[in-house]
Design a protein around this motif. Structure first.
Motif, PDB file in Angstrom:
ATOM      1  N   LYS A 101       0.831  -1.202   0.000  1.00  0.00           N
ATOM      2  CA  LYS A 101       0.000   0.000   0.000  1.00  0.00           C
ATOM      3  C   LYS A 101       0.869   1.258   0.000  1.00  0.00           C
ATOM      4  O   LYS A 101       0.579   2.218  -0.718  1.00  0.00           O
ATOM      5  CB  LYS A 101      -0.928  -0.009   1.225  1.00  0.00           C
ATOM      6  CG  LYS A 101      -1.968   1.055   1.252  1.00  0.00           C
ATOM      7  CD  LYS A 101      -3.017   0.878   0.200  1.00  0.00           C
ATOM      8  CE  LYS A 101      -3.867  -0.316   0.468  1.00  0.00           C
ATOM      9  NZ  LYS A 101      -4.907  -0.530  -0.526  1.00  0.00           N
ATOM     10  N   PHE A 102       1.943   1.254   0.780  1.00  0.00           N
ATOM     11  CA  PHE A 102       2.851   2.397   0.813  1.00  0.00           C
ATOM     12  C   PHE A 102       3.509   2.619  -0.555  1.00  0.00           C
ATOM     13  O   PHE A 102       3.572   3.748  -1.049  1.00  0.00           O
ATOM     14  CB  PHE A 102       3.921   2.187   1.894  1.00  0.00           C
ATOM     15  CG  PHE A 102       4.991   3.232   1.885  1.00  0.00           C
ATOM     16  CD1 PHE A 102       4.729   4.519   2.323  1.00  0.00           C
ATOM     17  CD2 PHE A 102       6.262   2.934   1.438  1.00  0.00           C
ATOM     18  CE1 PHE A 102       5.718   5.492   2.307  1.00  0.00           C
ATOM     19  CE2 PHE A 102       7.251   3.888   1.416  1.00  0.00           C
ATOM     20  CZ  PHE A 102       6.982   5.165   1.851  1.00  0.00           C
ATOM     21  N   MET A 103       3.992   1.543  -1.175  1.00  0.00           N
ATOM     22  CA  MET A 103       4.629   1.666  -2.492  1.00  0.00           C
ATOM     23  C   MET A 103       3.629   2.163  -3.537  1.00  0.00           C
ATOM     24  O   MET A 103       3.967   2.974  -4.401  1.00  0.00           O
ATOM     25  CB  MET A 103       5.219   0.333  -2.950  1.00  0.00           C
ATOM     26  CG  MET A 103       6.367  -0.127  -2.135  1.00  0.00           C
ATOM     27  SD  MET A 103       7.773   0.936  -2.404  1.00  0.00           S
ATOM     28  CE  MET A 103       8.980   0.118  -1.434  1.00  0.00           C
ATOM     29  N   TYR A 104       2.397   1.674  -3.461  1.00  0.00           N
ATOM     30  CA  TYR A 104       1.363   2.116  -4.402  1.00  0.00           C
ATOM     31  C   TYR A 104       1.067   3.602  -4.223  1.00  0.00           C
ATOM     32  O   TYR A 104       0.943   4.338  -5.197  1.00  0.00           O
ATOM     33  CB  TYR A 104       0.100   1.274  -4.200  1.00  0.00           C
ATOM     34  CG  TYR A 104      -1.067   1.728  -5.034  1.00  0.00           C
ATOM     35  CD1 TYR A 104      -1.040   1.619  -6.416  1.00  0.00           C
ATOM     36  CD2 TYR A 104      -2.205   2.256  -4.446  1.00  0.00           C
ATOM     37  CE1 TYR A 104      -2.115   2.040  -7.182  1.00  0.00           C
ATOM     38  CE2 TYR A 104      -3.276   2.668  -5.200  1.00  0.00           C
ATOM     39  CZ  TYR A 104      -3.221   2.559  -6.578  1.00  0.00           C
ATOM     40  OH  TYR A 104      -4.277   2.969  -7.333  1.00  0.00           O
ATOM     41  N   CYS A 105       0.970   4.056  -2.980  1.00  0.00           N
ATOM     42  CA  CYS A 105       0.708   5.486  -2.728  1.00  0.00           C
ATOM     43  C   CYS A 105       1.867   6.344  -3.223  1.00  0.00           C
ATOM     44  O   CYS A 105       1.638   7.415  -3.798  1.00  0.00           O
ATOM     45  CB  CYS A 105       0.482   5.713  -1.241  1.00  0.00           C
ATOM     46  SG  CYS A 105      -1.056   5.037  -0.633  1.00  0.00           S
ATOM     47  N   GLY A 109       1.437   9.131  -6.120  1.00  0.00           N
ATOM     48  CA  GLY A 109       1.863  10.497  -5.831  1.00  0.00           C
ATOM     49  C   GLY A 109       2.924  10.990  -6.806  1.00  0.00           C
ATOM     50  O   GLY A 109       2.882  12.130  -7.262  1.00  0.00           O
ATOM     51  N   ASN A 110       3.880  10.120  -7.148  1.00  0.00           N
ATOM     52  CA  ASN A 110       4.923  10.512  -8.098  1.00  0.00           C
ATOM     53  C   ASN A 110       4.378  10.691  -9.509  1.00  0.00           C
ATOM     54  O   ASN A 110       4.833  11.567 -10.244  1.00  0.00           O
ATOM     55  CB  ASN A 110       6.067   9.500  -8.084  1.00  0.00           C
ATOM     56  CG  ASN A 110       6.932   9.638  -6.862  1.00  0.00           C
ATOM     57  OD1 ASN A 110       6.900  10.641  -6.172  1.00  0.00           O
ATOM     58  ND2 ASN A 110       7.701   8.611  -6.566  1.00  0.00           N
ATOM     59  N   VAL A 111       3.424   9.850  -9.893  1.00  0.00           N
ATOM     60  CA  VAL A 111       2.783  10.027 -11.201  1.00  0.00           C
ATOM     61  C   VAL A 111       2.086  11.377 -11.260  1.00  0.00           C
ATOM     62  O   VAL A 111       2.245  12.135 -12.220  1.00  0.00           O
ATOM     63  CB  VAL A 111       1.784   8.874 -11.492  1.00  0.00           C
ATOM     64  CG1 VAL A 111       0.846   9.220 -12.629  1.00  0.00           C
ATOM     65  CG2 VAL A 111       2.522   7.588 -11.796  1.00  0.00           C
ATOM     66  N   PHE A 131      -4.544   4.937 -13.594  1.00  0.00           N
ATOM     67  CA  PHE A 131      -3.796   3.861 -12.936  1.00  0.00           C
ATOM     68  C   PHE A 131      -4.602   3.207 -11.825  1.00  0.00           C
ATOM     69  O   PHE A 131      -4.516   1.999 -11.602  1.00  0.00           O
ATOM     70  CB  PHE A 131      -2.470   4.383 -12.376  1.00  0.00           C
ATOM     71  CG  PHE A 131      -1.377   4.452 -13.396  1.00  0.00           C
ATOM     72  CD1 PHE A 131      -0.955   3.321 -14.078  1.00  0.00           C
ATOM     73  CD2 PHE A 131      -0.761   5.653 -13.681  1.00  0.00           C
ATOM     74  CE1 PHE A 131       0.047   3.393 -15.021  1.00  0.00           C
ATOM     75  CE2 PHE A 131       0.245   5.731 -14.621  1.00  0.00           C
ATOM     76  CZ  PHE A 131       0.653   4.591 -15.297  1.00  0.00           C
ATOM     77  N   ALA A 132      -5.398   3.989 -11.113  1.00  0.00           N
ATOM     78  CA  ALA A 132      -6.232   3.429 -10.053  1.00  0.00           C
ATOM     79  C   ALA A 132      -7.335   2.536 -10.616  1.00  0.00           C
ATOM     80  O   ALA A 132      -7.708   1.532 -10.005  1.00  0.00           O
ATOM     81  CB  ALA A 132      -6.840   4.550  -9.219  1.00  0.00           C
ATOM     82  N   THR A 153      -3.595  -3.423  -8.819  1.00  0.00           N
ATOM     83  CA  THR A 153      -3.680  -4.861  -8.601  1.00  0.00           C
ATOM     84  C   THR A 153      -2.423  -5.371  -7.912  1.00  0.00           C
ATOM     85  O   THR A 153      -2.497  -6.264  -7.065  1.00  0.00           O
ATOM     86  CB  THR A 153      -3.883  -5.585  -9.946  1.00  0.00           C
ATOM     87  OG1 THR A 153      -4.989  -5.005 -10.618  1.00  0.00           O
ATOM     88  CG2 THR A 153      -4.178  -7.057  -9.738  1.00  0.00           C
ATOM     89  N   LEU A 154      -1.279  -4.812  -8.238  1.00  0.00           N
ATOM     90  CA  LEU A 154      -0.040  -5.208  -7.576  1.00  0.00           C
ATOM     91  C   LEU A 154      -0.053  -4.874  -6.092  1.00  0.00           C
ATOM     92  O   LEU A 154       0.686  -5.479  -5.315  1.00  0.00           O
ATOM     93  CB  LEU A 154       1.157  -4.522  -8.240  1.00  0.00           C
ATOM     94  CG  LEU A 154       1.565  -5.043  -9.605  1.00  0.00           C
ATOM     95  CD1 LEU A 154       2.656  -4.164 -10.193  1.00  0.00           C
ATOM     96  CD2 LEU A 154       2.026  -6.484  -9.532  1.00  0.00           C
ATOM     97  N   SER A 155      -0.874  -3.923  -5.679  1.00  0.00           N
ATOM     98  CA  SER A 155      -0.924  -3.553  -4.270  1.00  0.00           C
ATOM     99  C   SER A 155      -1.877  -4.432  -3.465  1.00  0.00           C
ATOM    100  O   SER A 155      -1.964  -4.283  -2.253  1.00  0.00           O
ATOM    101  CB  SER A 155      -1.324  -2.083  -4.122  1.00  0.00           C
ATOM    102  OG  SER A 155      -2.671  -1.897  -4.479  1.00  0.00           O
TER     103      SER A 155
END
Length: 186
Positions: A101-105, A109-111, A131-132, A153-155
């Motif tokens: 979840k942290f990596m996805y956020c 945010g970077n996108v 992406f969401a 989905t990866l998250s």
């Protein structure tokens, strides 16, 4: 609405170097991602602790939901796969879910930051929504091979294959993909 440009930020950019300002923006995205992940974990814990308990192993409710069709019989809108219970203990699944979840956020945010900074305003917001929504596309219409390209989905821990039996990514693959793409964008 990253990069959070307003009159104060423009003055700050004039006083400091552009790299310093971008680094501070990326650091704030990381901090906000950590804050959101903590909020997600605490809100989940508050709901669960009202009726549950902390155990080392999966409880009887989770085992029943995973091994039988009791959820559909009693109208419980909670899905729990047997694969998830078999592969992880509760602490592992929680920590891995928090990391994903942290990596996805951070990725979202970077996108948002990169596209809003280098393209016209709010373009990053639209691309972040795209992406969401990829989770819906990956599961419902594009097939499971699309999972590799869907950050949402990866998250999700339930969409991953830790045994590498199928063509789905493992949790380590998901962490590397999400973390690597967040770093590349940053």
């Amino acid at each position: 609405d990253a990069p959070f440009l307003n009159e104060q930020q423009l003055q700050c950019m004039v006083r400091c170097k552009t790299r310093t300002w971008i680094g501070a923006q990326l650091l704030s995205i990381i901090a906000l991602s950590a804050l959101y992940t903590c909020y997600w974990a605490l809100s989940m814990a508050l709901v669960i602790l009202q009726n549950g308990s902390c155990e080392i192993q999966w409880g009887t409710v989770w085992n029943t939901l995973a091994r039988t069709n009791a959820a559909s019989q009693f109208g419980v809108a909670l899905e729990c796969s047997f694969k998830l219970i078999r592969q992880y203990n509760p602490a592992e699944s929680l920590l891995l879910s928090l990391a994903l979840k942290f990596m996805y956020c951070c990725f979202i945010g970077n996108v948002c930051f990169c596209f809003n900074l280098f393209m016209r305003a709010n373009m990053g917001n639209l691309i972040s929504v795209f992406f969401a929504m990829q989770d819906f596309l990956a599961i419902n219409s594009m097939g499971y091979n699309y999972t590799w390209f869907s950050p949402a989905t990866l998250s999700r821990l339930s969409a991953l294959d830790p045994s590498k039996t199928f063509m789905l990514p493992s949790p380590m693959d998901a962490l590397l993909i999400l973390g690597g793409s967040a770093c590349v964008l940053g």
